[in-house]
Design a protein around this motif. Sequence first.
Motif, PDB file in Angstrom:
ATOM      1  N   THR A  38       0.827  -1.213   0.000  1.00 42.75           N
ATOM      2  CA  THR A  38       0.000   0.000   0.000  1.00 42.75           C
ATOM      3  C   THR A  38       0.858   1.258   0.000  1.00 42.75           C
ATOM      4  N   LYS A  93      -9.151   3.637   3.501  1.00 39.21           N
ATOM      5  CA  LYS A  93      -9.826   2.343   3.405  1.00 39.21           C
ATOM      6  C   LYS A  93      -8.807   1.337   2.869  1.00 39.21           C
ATOM      7  N   PRO A  95      -7.341  -2.491   1.909  1.00 40.89           N
ATOM      8  CA  PRO A  95      -7.899  -3.753   1.401  1.00 40.89           C
ATOM      9  C   PRO A  95      -8.149  -4.737   2.547  1.00 40.89           C
ATOM     10  N   MET A  96      -9.165  -5.547   2.401  1.00 45.80           N
ATOM     11  CA  MET A  96      -9.533  -6.511   3.447  1.00 45.80           C
ATOM     12  C   MET A  96      -8.439  -7.547   3.704  1.00 45.80           C
ATOM     13  N   THR A  97      -7.532  -7.701   2.765  1.00 43.40           N
ATOM     14  CA  THR A  97      -6.477  -8.712   2.914  1.00 43.40           C
ATOM     15  C   THR A  97      -5.351  -8.264   3.841  1.00 43.40           C
ATOM     16  N   GLU A  99      -3.427  -7.481   7.052  1.00 40.18           N
ATOM     17  CA  GLU A  99      -3.466  -7.835   8.466  1.00 40.18           C
ATOM     18  C   GLU A  99      -3.059  -6.636   9.299  1.00 40.18           C
ATOM     19  N   PRO A 101      -4.588  -3.732  10.345  1.00 40.89           N
ATOM     20  CA  PRO A 101      -4.764  -2.389   9.788  1.00 40.89           C
ATOM     21  C   PRO A 101      -4.638  -1.285  10.831  1.00 40.89           C
ATOM     22  N   GLU A 102      -4.779  -1.636  12.099  1.00 40.62           N
ATOM     23  CA  GLU A 102      -4.638  -0.637  13.163  1.00 40.62           C
ATOM     24  C   GLU A 102      -3.213  -0.084  13.255  1.00 40.62           C
TER      25      GLU A 102
END
Length: 130
Positions: A38, A93, A95-97, A99, A101-102
Amino acid sequence: MLKKLLLLGVISGLLAGIASIIYQKVYAASLGEGFTETVTIAKILGSSVGGTLIAALGYFLLSKVLKGNTEPVFNLIFTILSFVTILGPFAAKLPMTIEAPELFPGLTIPMHFFPALAWFTLKPLFAKSV
């Protein structure tokens, strides 16, 4: 004057970009996640140099309006804008993939201050000519 400011923008942007890349490596080594898919090296360098080039143009335009009090007003504006930009990582936002994200704001928020820090560090070297 504009030429010297643009040079200051490029050099401080590159310095900020390099500092951000190093920070990303240290962050990843410490916490196991650097969000390298990202937050790519190209995005880091592009946003750092782009931000400081915009700052250089802003400084130039502000100097035409304010004449002698450019430095303190510009520094205040640059600092405020650096704080405003940290809203982006909180609103991102991912991606859901991804790990953990926090951990994303902890990586990216400090990077938002590196361009201003690099500018403030290098500006005295250009003080006589800018």
